[in-house]
Design a protein around this motif. Sequence first.
Motif, short mmCIF file in Angstrom:
data_model
loop_
_atom_site.label_atom_id
_atom_site.label_comp_id
_atom_site.label_asym_id
_atom_site.label_seq_id
_atom_site.Cartn_x
_atom_site.Cartn_y
_atom_site.Cartn_z
N TYR A 156 0.85 -1.20 0.00
CA TYR A 156 0.00 0.00 0.00
C TYR A 156 0.88 1.24 0.00
N ASN A 157 0.30 2.35 -0.50
CA ASN A 157 1.00 3.63 -0.40
C ASN A 157 0.64 4.29 0.93
N SER A 158 1.15 5.49 1.13
CA SER A 158 0.93 6.19 2.41
C SER A 158 -0.53 6.54 2.65
N ALA B 120 4.99 -2.06 -5.61
CA ALA B 120 6.26 -1.66 -5.02
C ALA B 120 7.14 -1.03 -6.09
N ASP B 121 8.19 -0.31 -5.64
CA ASP B 121 9.10 0.33 -6.58
C ASP B 121 9.76 -0.71 -7.49
N SER B 122 10.00 -1.88 -6.96
CA SER B 122 10.57 -2.99 -7.72
C SER B 122 9.98 -4.28 -7.18
N THR B 123 10.28 -5.40 -7.81
CA THR B 123 9.72 -6.67 -7.35
C THR B 123 10.18 -6.98 -5.93
N PRO B 124 9.23 -7.22 -5.00
CA PRO B 124 9.60 -7.54 -3.63
C PRO B 124 10.46 -8.80 -3.56
N VAL C 248 10.09 -2.37 -1.38
CA VAL C 248 10.48 -0.96 -1.33
C VAL C 248 9.35 -0.14 -1.92
N LEU C 249 8.78 0.76 -1.10
CA LEU C 249 7.70 1.64 -1.57
C LEU C 249 8.10 3.08 -1.25
N GLY C 250 8.16 3.92 -2.29
CA GLY C 250 8.57 5.30 -2.11
C GLY C 250 9.98 5.41 -1.57
N GLY C 251 10.83 4.45 -1.95
CA GLY C 251 12.21 4.48 -1.51
C GLY C 251 12.44 3.94 -0.11
N VAL C 252 11.39 3.47 0.54
CA VAL C 252 11.51 2.96 1.90
C VAL C 252 11.29 1.45 1.89
#
Length: 287
Positions: free
Chosen positions: A40-42, A49-53, A104-108
């Motif tokens: 999920y996003n914020s 996700a930014d890339s494959t988990p 990684v979502l939003g760089g986190v």
Amino acid sequence: MLKCLRISLLIALLLMIPTLSLRADLFVLGASWSGTFTTYNSSGALTNADSTPSCQSYIGTSSTPITTGTVTNVSTGLYRYSISMSSGNGFAAGSSYSNLCTAVLGGVTQLVHKQDGIYLLATPGTAGVLSVDVGRWLNTVPNGLASGRVDTTVGAMQTDVVTAGAIAANAIGASEIAADAVTEIQTNLLTFPKGVALANYGFYLSKAGIDYNTGTNATITCERIQDAGTFVACDSASQTSITFKAKGVYNMTIAATDMNANKVWIRLYVPGDTAVNVWQQQLIPGH
């Protein structure tokens, strides 16, 4: 005041119980650990996700992963993962593992899935397989192995389970066949039972190439040989049963006493009239 304090302590203990409980997920060595997770996003909306988990497995309390699983993006924010818990991937029976998935979502980097207490059982026939106390199961001490096998006593069998291949060669002999089975077989075959009268025995006589039609049980003589004996007169019951049918054909019943041998020769002729052909036949009772 003291009563309220005791109630508060009791509630606190009850709330702590779930965190103290133990959980173990049992798998057979070589099984696949799989499932799904979401990202999920914020704002709380499903987002990729930014890339494959990444999903990885750890043995015990080690911080070094032993293998990495496969992660597939099913739809927006929904992923499916799978890890083969095989010996080739470093897994072993009798050990416990933890599986973690991060994204990684939003760089986190976030922990999106976790499963602890995975315990691997051995596959059947390998070291570490669970043992069963047969004595507890049967409530008695089981019999020892006979030539490395477990012998059983069959109380009942379903139909159509014994095949020809399951029966050893020469396993069924004369002693294994009941007397009534032998009788049944003989009844349905063309046989001459030993010691049993042979009814409707037919024979043919001719004189100088022409049907012999004038004989009766008074003029036709019946003789027999039993096994290695000599010709003697047939039983009177055999003699008197001779009956003319038609065109040189006669019918009789060979008495049980005449059939009471392993081999019987029957001879039928007209005494003093050599022009009448002699009828002779060997009978083998029981065949």
